[in-house]
Design a protein around this motif. Structure first.
Motif, short mmCIF file in Angstrom:
data_model
loop_
_atom_site.label_atom_id
_atom_site.label_comp_id
_atom_site.label_asym_id
_atom_site.label_seq_id
_atom_site.Cartn_x
_atom_site.Cartn_y
_atom_site.Cartn_z
N ARG A 1 -13.26 -5.51 -5.69
CA ARG A 1 -13.48 -5.97 -4.31
C ARG A 1 -13.90 -7.35 -4.50
NH1 ARG A 1 -16.38 -0.47 -2.80
NH2 ARG A 1 -14.64 0.34 -1.43
N PHE B 1 -23.74 4.62 -4.89
CA PHE B 1 -23.57 4.59 -6.46
C PHE B 1 -24.41 3.43 -6.74
CE2 PHE B 1 -20.18 2.01 -4.29
CZ PHE B 1 -20.43 0.84 -4.78
N TYR C 1 0.74 -1.26 0.14
CA TYR C 1 -0.12 0.08 0.00
C TYR C 1 0.92 1.21 0.01
CZ TYR C 1 -4.21 2.77 1.22
OH TYR C 1 -5.25 3.88 1.08
N ILE D 1 -22.18 2.94 0.86
CA ILE D 1 -21.04 2.57 1.79
C ILE D 1 -20.69 3.67 2.73
CG2 ILE D 1 -18.56 2.07 1.45
CD1 ILE D 1 -19.12 0.72 -0.96
N TRP E 1 -18.50 1.38 -10.66
CA TRP E 1 -18.26 0.09 -10.36
C TRP E 1 -19.08 -0.61 -11.08
CZ3 TRP E 1 -14.67 -1.88 -7.17
CH2 TRP E 1 -14.30 -0.95 -6.24
N PHE F 1 -11.67 4.24 -12.22
CA PHE F 1 -11.93 5.83 -11.77
C PHE F 1 -10.71 6.43 -12.63
CE2 PHE F 1 -13.83 3.22 -8.59
CZ PHE F 1 -15.04 3.89 -8.51
C1 MYR Z 1 -16.11 3.11 -2.75
O1 MYR Z 1 -16.83 2.11 -3.17
O2 MYR Z 1 -15.68 2.67 -1.44
C2 MYR Z 1 -16.20 4.40 -2.94
C3 MYR Z 1 -15.32 4.51 -4.61
C4 MYR Z 1 -13.85 3.87 -4.39
C5 MYR Z 1 -13.11 4.26 -5.41
C6 MYR Z 1 -11.73 4.18 -5.62
C7 MYR Z 1 -10.82 4.25 -4.13
C8 MYR Z 1 -9.47 4.44 -4.36
C9 MYR Z 1 -8.88 4.94 -2.87
C10 MYR Z 1 -7.43 4.98 -3.08
C11 MYR Z 1 -6.78 5.21 -1.86
C12 MYR Z 1 -5.48 5.98 -1.72
C13 MYR Z 1 -4.87 6.41 -0.60
C14 MYR Z 1 -5.50 7.68 -0.01
#
Ligand code: MYR
Length: 131
Positions: free
Chosen positions: A106, A62, A14, A49, A82, A93
Motif C-alpha cells: 500500500r 495488526f 484484478y 482497518i 505487514w 501472506f
Molecule cells: C488489511 O490490511 O486490509 C488486512 C490484510 C490484507 C491481506 C492481503 C489481502 C489480500 C486480499 C486479496 C483479495 C482477493 C480477492 C477476493
C-alpha cells in the motif's frame, strides 16, 4: 498518512489476479464491483482497518512486523505480516490451504491509495480515493 476513509475507484488486472487465486467467474464479476471501503487508523505500529464491501464488514487489527490471520472475502485464509519500508506498507501472506505466497503493498500516489497485489506471477492493483 494512510489514516482516513478510502473508497475503491478502479482496478487494474484484478480479474486475472483473482482467476489465478482460483476464484470462479461469478464471484470475480461480483468482486470487480464490491464497493470496497477501508477506514484506516494508524497509531504508531498499530493499525485498525475497518473493511466494508458488498460482501461483508470486517475489522482487522495488526501490528507492524507481527504475524496475524486474515480471511479473504471468499473464505480463503491467509497468515502473514505487514511491515513499513520507507513510506510503503509491504505485506507478505501465505495461503493456509496451499502454502502459496501472496504479496501486497500500500502506498500513496498523487493523493490516492494504491494497493498492489502479486500472486503466483500475476500482478494487480486496486486504487482508492479519499472520501
Ligand atoms: C488489511 O490490511 O486490509 C488486512 C490484510 C490484507 C491481506 C492481503 C489481502 C489480500 C486480499 C486479496 C483479495 C482477493 C480477492 C477476493
Amino acid at each position: 498518512a494512510f489514516n482516513g476513509t478510502w473508497k475503491i475507484d478502479r482496478n487494474e488486472n484484478y480479474d486475472k489476479f483473482m482467476e489465478k487465486l482460483g476464484i470462479n467467474v461469478v464471484k470475480r464479476k461480483l468482486a470487480e464491483h464490491d464497493n470496497l471501503k477501508l477506514i484506516i487508523e494508524q497509531n504508531g505500529d498499530k493499525f485498525i482497518i475497518k473493511e466494508s464491501s458488498t460482501f461483508r464488514t470486517k475489522d482487522i487489527e495488526f501490528t507492524l512486523g507481527v504475524q496475524f490471520e486474515y480471511s479473504m472475502a471468499d473464505g480463503t485464509e491467509l497468515t502473514g505480516t505487514w511491515v513499513m519500508e520507507g513510506e510503503t506498507l509491504k505485506g507478505t501472506f501465505t495461503r493456509k490451504d496451499n502454502g502459496n505466497t501472496l504479496t501486497t503493498t500500500r502506498s500513496l500516489v498523487g493523493g490516492e491509495l494504491v494497493q498492489c497485489y502479486n500472486y503466483e506471477g500475476v500482478d494487480a492493483k486496486r486504487i482508492f480515493k479519499k472520501a
